[in-house]
Design an enzyme around this catalytic site. Structure first.
Site, mmCIF file in Angstrom:
data_model
loop_
_atom_site.group_PDB
_atom_site.id
_atom_site.type_symbol
_atom_site.label_atom_id
_atom_site.label_comp_id
_atom_site.label_asym_id
_atom_site.label_seq_id
_atom_site.Cartn_x
_atom_site.Cartn_y
_atom_site.Cartn_z
ATOM 1 N N CYS A 68 -7.860 12.812 17.749
ATOM 2 C CA CYS A 68 -6.619 12.024 17.608
ATOM 3 C C CYS A 68 -6.902 11.846 15.254
ATOM 4 O O CYS A 68 -7.622 11.871 14.636
ATOM 5 C CB CYS A 68 -7.445 10.278 17.485
ATOM 6 N N CYS A 71 -6.936 9.224 13.574
ATOM 7 C CA CYS A 71 -7.826 8.307 13.730
ATOM 8 C C CYS A 71 -8.637 8.806 12.648
ATOM 9 O O CYS A 71 -9.379 8.246 11.372
ATOM 10 C CB CYS A 71 -9.034 8.555 14.808
#
Length: 144
Positions: A68, A71
């Site tokens: 991600c 993230c």
């Protein structure tokens, strides 16, 4: 006694009684490791469950995955938030790729998602990457 907290050692999972005034310097009576430092904890199911059941500190969990992009972008901000919120709030990360059952158990629909727990109960949730200042402000506001 007022001002005493039960603090779970993230290293050996022993429960320690610690005075609020000494929390920043407290070490585990069993393994001598720091109890409530500014480090971000890497959580698996057993450690997360133990913290939720036995620890008196609020716990902010970042549900994320290594693939991600947002993230990864938020990771330094989350570490900075941990430094700013310590020792009164613990911060931990759950890798939903390695622990998909935890993401499902807590109903995480998108990542990154921050979930704030107090006394083992969810008290707030925030999705999307955020800067450190926003994480700190949101966390403190949700704990009022």
């Amino acid at each position: 006694m007022q001002g005493m907290k039960h603090i779970l050692c993230p290293t050996c999972t022993a429960v320690n009684r610690v005075d609020d005034a000494r929390l920043a310097q407290a070490v585990c009576g069993k393994c001598a490791k720091p109890l409530a430092g500014a480090q971000v904890l890497h959580l698996d199911g057993p450690l997360l469950d133990a913290l939720l059941a036995k620890d008196d500190l609020p716990l902010l969990v970042d549900f994320w995955a290594p693939w991600c992009g947002p993230c990864k972008m938020m990771a330094p901000a989350f570490e900075e938030a941990a430094r700013r919120l310590a020792p009164g709030v613990r911060l931990g990360k759950v890798d939903t790729e390695a622990n998909p059952a935890l993401g499902a158990r807590f109903g995480v629909q998108s990542i990154p998602t921050l979930v704030l727990f107090r006394n083992g109960v969810e008290v707030g949730r925030l999705s999307g990457a955020r800067p450190a200042g926003d994480i700190v402000t949101w966390t403190l506001g949700a704990l009022r």
